[in-house]
Design a protein around this motif. Sequence first.
Motif, PDB file in Angstrom:
ATOM      1  N   ALA A  59      -1.231 -21.784  -8.396  1.00  0.00           N
ATOM      2  CA  ALA A  59      -1.859 -21.344  -7.149  1.00  0.00           C
ATOM      3  C   ALA A  59      -0.829 -20.796  -6.169  1.00  0.00           C
ATOM      4  CB  ALA A  59      -2.638 -22.492  -6.520  1.00  0.00           C
ATOM      5  N   GLU A  82     -10.006 -20.986  -8.100  1.00  0.00           N
ATOM      6  CA  GLU A  82      -9.439 -21.169  -9.449  1.00  0.00           C
ATOM      7  C   GLU A  82      -8.649 -22.472  -9.521  1.00  0.00           C
ATOM      8  OE1 GLU A  82      -8.124 -18.288 -12.074  1.00  0.00           O
ATOM      9  OE2 GLU A  82      -9.102 -16.592 -11.083  1.00  0.00           O
ATOM     10  N   TYR A  83      -7.936 -22.795  -8.469  1.00  0.00           N
ATOM     11  CA  TYR A  83      -7.192 -24.055  -8.418  1.00  0.00           C
ATOM     12  C   TYR A  83      -8.148 -25.232  -8.577  1.00  0.00           C
ATOM     13  CZ  TYR A  83      -4.709 -28.072  -6.516  1.00  0.00           C
ATOM     14  OH  TYR A  83      -4.173 -29.320  -6.341  1.00  0.00           O
ATOM     15  N   PRO A  96      -1.652 -26.395 -12.320  1.00  0.00           N
ATOM     16  CA  PRO A  96      -2.575 -25.682 -11.427  1.00  0.00           C
ATOM     17  C   PRO A  96      -2.025 -25.399 -10.038  1.00  0.00           C
ATOM     18  CG  PRO A  96      -3.732 -27.421 -12.591  1.00  0.00           C
ATOM     19  CD  PRO A  96      -2.282 -27.598 -12.914  1.00  0.00           C
ATOM     20  N   TYR A  97      -1.274 -26.361  -9.459  1.00  0.00           N
ATOM     21  CA  TYR A  97      -0.776 -26.135  -8.104  1.00  0.00           C
ATOM     22  C   TYR A  97       0.317 -25.068  -8.101  1.00  0.00           C
ATOM     23  CZ  TYR A  97       0.771 -26.608  -3.359  1.00  0.00           C
ATOM     24  OH  TYR A  97       1.104 -26.313  -2.053  1.00  0.00           O
ATOM     25  N   ASP A 120      -1.408 -11.757  -5.587  1.00  0.00           N
ATOM     26  CA  ASP A 120      -2.427 -10.836  -5.133  1.00  0.00           C
ATOM     27  C   ASP A 120      -2.190 -10.212  -3.776  1.00  0.00           C
ATOM     28  OD1 ASP A 120      -4.956 -11.990  -7.202  1.00  0.00           O
ATOM     29  OD2 ASP A 120      -3.208 -13.199  -6.757  1.00  0.00           O
ATOM     30  N   GLU A 143      -9.398 -25.728 -12.094  1.00  0.00           N
ATOM     31  CA  GLU A 143      -8.431 -26.322 -13.020  1.00  0.00           C
ATOM     32  C   GLU A 143      -8.135 -27.777 -12.716  1.00  0.00           C
ATOM     33  OE1 GLU A 143      -4.985 -23.819 -13.024  1.00  0.00           O
ATOM     34  OE2 GLU A 143      -6.237 -22.044 -13.355  1.00  0.00           O
ATOM     35  N   ARG A 182       0.497 -16.915  -7.062  1.00  0.00           N
ATOM     36  CA  ARG A 182      -0.406 -15.784  -7.191  1.00  0.00           C
ATOM     37  C   ARG A 182       0.057 -14.609  -6.331  1.00  0.00           C
ATOM     38  NH1 ARG A 182      -5.564 -17.115  -9.320  1.00  0.00           N
ATOM     39  NH2 ARG A 182      -6.143 -15.021  -8.694  1.00  0.00           N
ATOM     40  N   VAL A 210      -7.953 -17.862  -5.018  1.00  0.00           N
ATOM     41  CA  VAL A 210      -6.891 -18.707  -5.577  1.00  0.00           C
ATOM     42  C   VAL A 210      -7.334 -20.168  -5.461  1.00  0.00           C
ATOM     43  CG1 VAL A 210      -4.470 -19.392  -5.355  1.00  0.00           C
ATOM     44  CG2 VAL A 210      -5.114 -17.026  -5.002  1.00  0.00           C
TER      45      VAL A 210
END
Lengths: 221, 217
Positions: free
Chosen positions: B93, A72-73, B89-90, B98, A76, B96, A69
Amino acid sequence: MEEEVKLHGMWASPFSRRVELALKLKAIPYQYIEEDLSNKTPSLLRYNPVHKKVPVLVHNDKPVAESMVIIEYMDETWENNPFLPRDPYERAMARFYAKFIDDKLLPTLAKLGQTAGKEKEETIEEIHEQQKVLEDELKGKQFFGGQRIGYLDIVAMILVWLHLTGSITGQKVLSTEKFPLIYEWIERVMKMEVVNECLIPEEKRQDWIQLAQRAPKSASN
Amino acid sequence: MAEEVVLLDFWPSLFGMRSRIALAEKGIKYEYKEEDLRNKSALLLQMNPVHKKIPVLIHNGKPVCESLIQVQYIDEVWHDKAPLLPSDPYQKATVRADYIDKKIYDLGSRVWKTKGEEQATAKKEFIESLKLIEKELGDKPYFGGESFGYVDVAFIPFYSWFYAYEKCGNFSIEAECPKLIAWAKRCMQKESVAKSLPDQQKVYDFILQMKKHFGIE
């Protein structure tokens, strides 16, 4: 506003090292905080209250946990040297193989330290089957990311570690004869300064091997 | 070029449901192919040689495997409708899902696969995890906030299995996690969800068959 990036990590954790490599590849200045997993800092507990694990990236006081994560952050947020391709299908492929490494290869490697005799041989067979998957992914490419180092290369660094520690333990977990493309890839990435900076320093490799054989679960993801 | 989308799936699969929901949210027409997991098709073995598992999303002949990767792929390709992930983006994040993936599934499995003390422990851990998830939800209508999103898609399939878990473990999830049930019912009002989830009784009957097959009573 000035950027402030901190990484809470642990020297022996491949997940933590992964994020360090990603930071260096994008040339992002950061402050590194070494966590003692038996005595976690109050900051870490505040930033990752649910899992209390490393690595945690803190960007302008905003925490992000989970190594993939975080990566990927970062991709971006800092657009230089992109890790993931633009095409959604290529991205899905990179994520698939990264998940394969984390969900299949790493647990099998962790298991290895606990096995002996026949079970050990079978586990090594399993590792070779998993290696084959990655070998096939390298066909026709310089890096897993294609022409340049990318997302999957960062995750696959575990192969470099295995190669290095293999020469210490004398135990060849990785079969570089069976899988020449992986061997070439290891040689290729080891020529990169940033990769070398993120490897476990030579003097700590024995410690790492011993830690790995005790298969700690406390570290990370 | 006409889009061709195929989903190789198995009707009670929690993972398959995620992709069904994502495709429905985006209004994508696709061909659903039911797999017999005891007799996997040549297509499945060809499209997912690494794991040989469903679901497999095949888009214009190219396979995408792993449910959450499929959901992200669907969101990225058909990005102009019903976004599932935030664009910031934050924010992205922090949502997620998962970590839910393995934990809840494994704990739930232990609830129906075991008995006696082992089951009692499994139940306790399962409920604890549900409570943690309920806490994440807080007072928001969805995990995504005001709108249905990625975490909702990842987690709502489990609702179709709740009745089965409850019957096998002899407990009530609503009694333990009322907010979670309220959230689930809210999601079920969406056509994309209602159409993608199997009937709870049907799932329970399936689990009973599985228990017989594994010799668990």
